[in-house]
Design a protein around this motif. Structure first.
Motif, mmCIF file in Angstrom:
data_model
loop_
_atom_site.group_PDB
_atom_site.id
_atom_site.type_symbol
_atom_site.label_atom_id
_atom_site.label_comp_id
_atom_site.label_asym_id
_atom_site.label_seq_id
_atom_site.Cartn_x
_atom_site.Cartn_y
_atom_site.Cartn_z
ATOM 1 N N ASP A 7 0.836 -1.188 0.000
ATOM 2 C CA ASP A 7 0.000 0.000 0.000
ATOM 3 C C ASP A 7 0.874 1.242 0.000
ATOM 4 O OD1 ASP A 7 -0.339 1.344 3.002
ATOM 5 O OD2 ASP A 7 0.275 -0.756 3.043
ATOM 6 N N ARG A 96 -5.346 6.216 0.048
ATOM 7 C CA ARG A 96 -4.502 5.060 0.310
ATOM 8 C C ARG A 96 -4.813 4.073 -0.810
ATOM 9 N NH1 ARG A 96 -0.347 4.087 3.173
ATOM 10 N NH2 ARG A 96 -1.126 5.689 4.565
ATOM 11 N N VAL A 98 -4.251 0.315 -2.052
ATOM 12 C CA VAL A 98 -3.879 -1.019 -1.595
ATOM 13 C C VAL A 98 -3.888 -1.925 -2.822
ATOM 14 C CG1 VAL A 98 -4.424 -2.936 -0.057
ATOM 15 C CG2 VAL A 98 -4.943 -0.579 0.651
#
Length: 122
Positions: A7, A96, A98
Motif C-alpha cells: 500500500d 490510500r 492497496v
C-alpha cells in the motif's frame, strides 16, 4: 499460494487517483515495468520488456473504487490461479492505494512480486 499486499499513500483525492488507476493507457506512467497498455473491451494487454501479458477484467466498481483482474496469457508458465486487486480508499486529505495479488503456482511469485515497485503519481 503466493500472496502479496502493498500500500501507499497518495496526496490526491480518491476520485482522481481512481481515474488514473482505471485508465489503462495510464498504466505505464504509474507502473514502469509496463511500456504500453490498451483495453479491448474485455482484456487489458500490457507490453513489457519480456513480452505481452493479457489480463481479464473481473471487477471495476466505481462506488467501492475496486479493480480486479486475472492474468490469462503471457506468463512464462501456465497459471493455475491469479487475482490482482487494487483498492483506492480515502485517507485524511488524500488516498490510500492497496494493491494485492494472489497467484499459483508459487514459482510465478517473483514476477508478480515486482508490483511492490509501482508508483502512483498525480
Amino acid at each position: 499460494m503466493a500472496t502479496f499486499r502493498f500500500d501507499t499513500r497518495v496526496a490526491h483525492d480518491p476520485d482522481r487517483v481512481w481515474a488514473v488507476l482505471t485508465d489503462v493507457s495510464m498504466i505505464p506512467k504509474w507502473f514502469p515495468a509496463v511500456q504500453e497498455a490498451h483495453f479491448d473491451g474485455t482484456h487489458r494487454h500490457l507490453t513489457t520488456a519480456e513480452g505481452t501479458l493479457k489480463s481479464l477484467v473481473v471487477t471495476e466498481d466505481d462506488t467501492l473504487r475496486r479493480f480486479q483482474y486475472r492474468f490469462v496469457e503471457g506468463m512464462p508458465q501456465p497459471i493455475d490461479f491469479h487475482l490482482g486487486t487494487i483498492d483506492v480508499l480515502p485517507d485524511a486529505d488524500g488516498s490510500r492505494v492497496v494493491y494485492s495479488q494472489e497467484i499459483l503456482p508459487e514459482a510465478l511469485a517473483p514476477i508478480v512480486g515486482i508490483a511492490r515497485y509501482f508508483a502512483v503519481r498525480g
